[in-house]
Design an enzyme around this catalytic site. Structure first.
Site, mmCIF file in Angstrom:
data_model
loop_
_atom_site.group_PDB
_atom_site.id
_atom_site.type_symbol
_atom_site.label_atom_id
_atom_site.label_comp_id
_atom_site.label_asym_id
_atom_site.label_seq_id
_atom_site.Cartn_x
_atom_site.Cartn_y
_atom_site.Cartn_z
ATOM 1 N N CYS A 1 39.035 46.168 35.689
ATOM 2 C CA CYS A 1 38.808 44.729 35.557
ATOM 3 C C CYS A 1 38.479 44.109 36.915
ATOM 4 O O CYS A 1 38.603 44.744 37.958
ATOM 5 C CB CYS A 1 40.044 44.054 34.970
ATOM 6 S SG CYS A 1 40.356 44.474 33.240
ATOM 7 N N HIS B 1 40.882 38.551 35.734
ATOM 8 C CA HIS B 1 42.278 38.109 35.687
ATOM 9 C C HIS B 1 42.823 37.872 37.090
ATOM 10 O O HIS B 1 42.170 38.163 38.100
ATOM 11 C CB HIS B 1 43.141 39.126 34.934
ATOM 12 C CG HIS B 1 43.215 40.485 35.583
ATOM 13 N ND1 HIS B 1 44.034 40.757 36.659
ATOM 14 C CD2 HIS B 1 42.574 41.649 35.289
ATOM 15 C CE1 HIS B 1 43.906 42.021 37.005
ATOM 16 N NE2 HIS B 1 43.015 42.595 36.191
#
Length: 385
Positions: free
Chosen positions: A359, A343
């Site tokens: 992440c 992301h």
């Protein structure tokens, strides 16, 4: 009497011989100290150079290169003088590199390095055409000299790309050749990858035909979505590379379409993401990975893509897109490992380190670039090294 005279003569001869031996010993010892002093000064100069104290190393090398008698380090001192002077004064360095180039006893490697540095000096002085000619001489005459050859390829690539989009394919070929001869962990390899990646992406999203593309004739019933699905790409890529402003297409239209097989390798140790095409380098990105090594390791695939994502916090909270507390940036690409994905972020200081909850994050402009070109099911490999 004769015996006494002989004895005195013998004594004188012995004394004379002893004096000769002593004087010879003194001369030999002086010669030894002289040569040892030269070697000591050379070792000190090399040590200073290796410590990057160029201003102190340089005068020692200059004095050594000007010491001709019984100096086995003279040629090496000339070489190091040129290297050290390169960090101090290009004008003086140019003269020294030319001197090395004119040395018949210099090795091909030294000749190549001297020629490369003469080209680099011209390049930094803005004499691009002259620099290009010199670099081409290195490439053609010294293809087996390692770093001078590879660096010349890199510089010719930079010079070539100044010709604009139409010259990028040729520039990429120079960068590809340079990269093939480099240690993947070297600073030069990183620099080559940065330049090559930028050009690869510009060409990929331009109308210029490349080895990674072909021309497709639109068939009745086609849509951009169907064509993208057929070629395992995205509608964005087709529109961008054909400069389309809408989704409207007609039968027999000719479209540039990609022939690629993208995959991603994320290196947690280096905090980098490498985009590959059929296993070959395409572009390098800096990323942030999970704190305390939380980012999972393994082979995954992209299973969903969301623009302007909402962040569903682990504690059940919902943070809408645009909220300063939303950590997902502008785009999200989820992988088949629950709760994890790639992301964006507004926090550029978090890139290049272990900074996330697990992440992989990129600055927003870079994650958007990947979001736009990567289809679902793109392979994602995450490694520790």
């Amino acid at each position: 009497m004769r015996k006494e005279k002989k004895s005195e003569g013998f004594k004188k001869a012995v004394a004379g011989f002893s004096i000769v031996l002593v004087l010879g010993g003194i001369l030999f010892f002086s010669f030894f100290l002289y040569k040892r002093g030269i070697s000591k000064r050379y070792e000190k100069a090399v040590s200073l150079y290796q410590e990057k104290i160029y201003a102190e190393a340089l005068p020692l090398f200059v004095k050594l290169k000007e010491t001709h008698r019984f100096n086995k380090h003279r040629i090496n001192a000339l070489y190091y003088s040129a290297l050290a002077q390169t960090h101090v004064d290009n004008k003086q360095a140019k003269e020294l590199w030319q001197e090395i180039l004119d040395l018949p006893e210099a090795s091909p490697e030294w000749h190549a390095e001297a020629l490369f540095n003469l080209g680099r000096i011209e390049y930094e002085a803005g004499n691009i055409d002259k620099a290009g000619e010199i670099f081409q001489r290195v490439i053609s005459a010294f293809p087996s000299t390692g770093e001078p050859f590879i660096r010349s390829l890199y510089y010719v690539g930079m010079i070539t790309e100044q010709g604009g989009l139409g010259s990028y394919l040729n520039a990429c070929s120079y960068y590809d050749q340079a990269l093939a001869g480099l240690d993947d962990n070297s600073e030069l390899a990183d620099a080559v990858k940065r330049r090559l990646g930028e050009l690869n992406m510009e060409l990929f999203l331009s109308p210029v035909q490349t080895p990674e593309s072909e021309m497709y004739s639109v068939q009745p019933g086609d849509s951009l979505a169907l064509i993208a699905q057929h070629f395992n790409t995205t509608v964005f890529v087709i529109k961008e590379s054909n400069r389309l402003t809408s989704n409207f297409i007609r039968p027999n239209d000719r479209l540039k379409v990609p022939v690629v097989n993208f995959s991603i390798v994320i290196n947690k140790k280096k905090n980098t993401l490498t985009l590959l095409n059929d296993g070959k380098f395409f572009k390098l990105y800096d990323v942030g990975t999970g704190k305390y090594n939380k980012t999972p390791v393994g082979t995954f695939k992209i299973i969903n893509k969301i623009a302007e994502p909402v962040w569903y916090k682990p504690d059940g909270g919902i943070i809408p897109y645009g909220d300063p507390d939303n950590l997902l940036g502008t785009h999200w690409m989820g992988i088949n490992f629950p709760g994890y994905g790639i992301h964006g972020t507004w926090d550029e200081q978090s890139i290049g380190k272990q900074s996330s909850a697990g992440c992989v994050r990129l600055i927003n402009s870079k994650v958007e670039e990947l979001f736009n070109i990567l289809p679902l099911n793109t392979e994602v490999v995450i490694t520790d090294n």
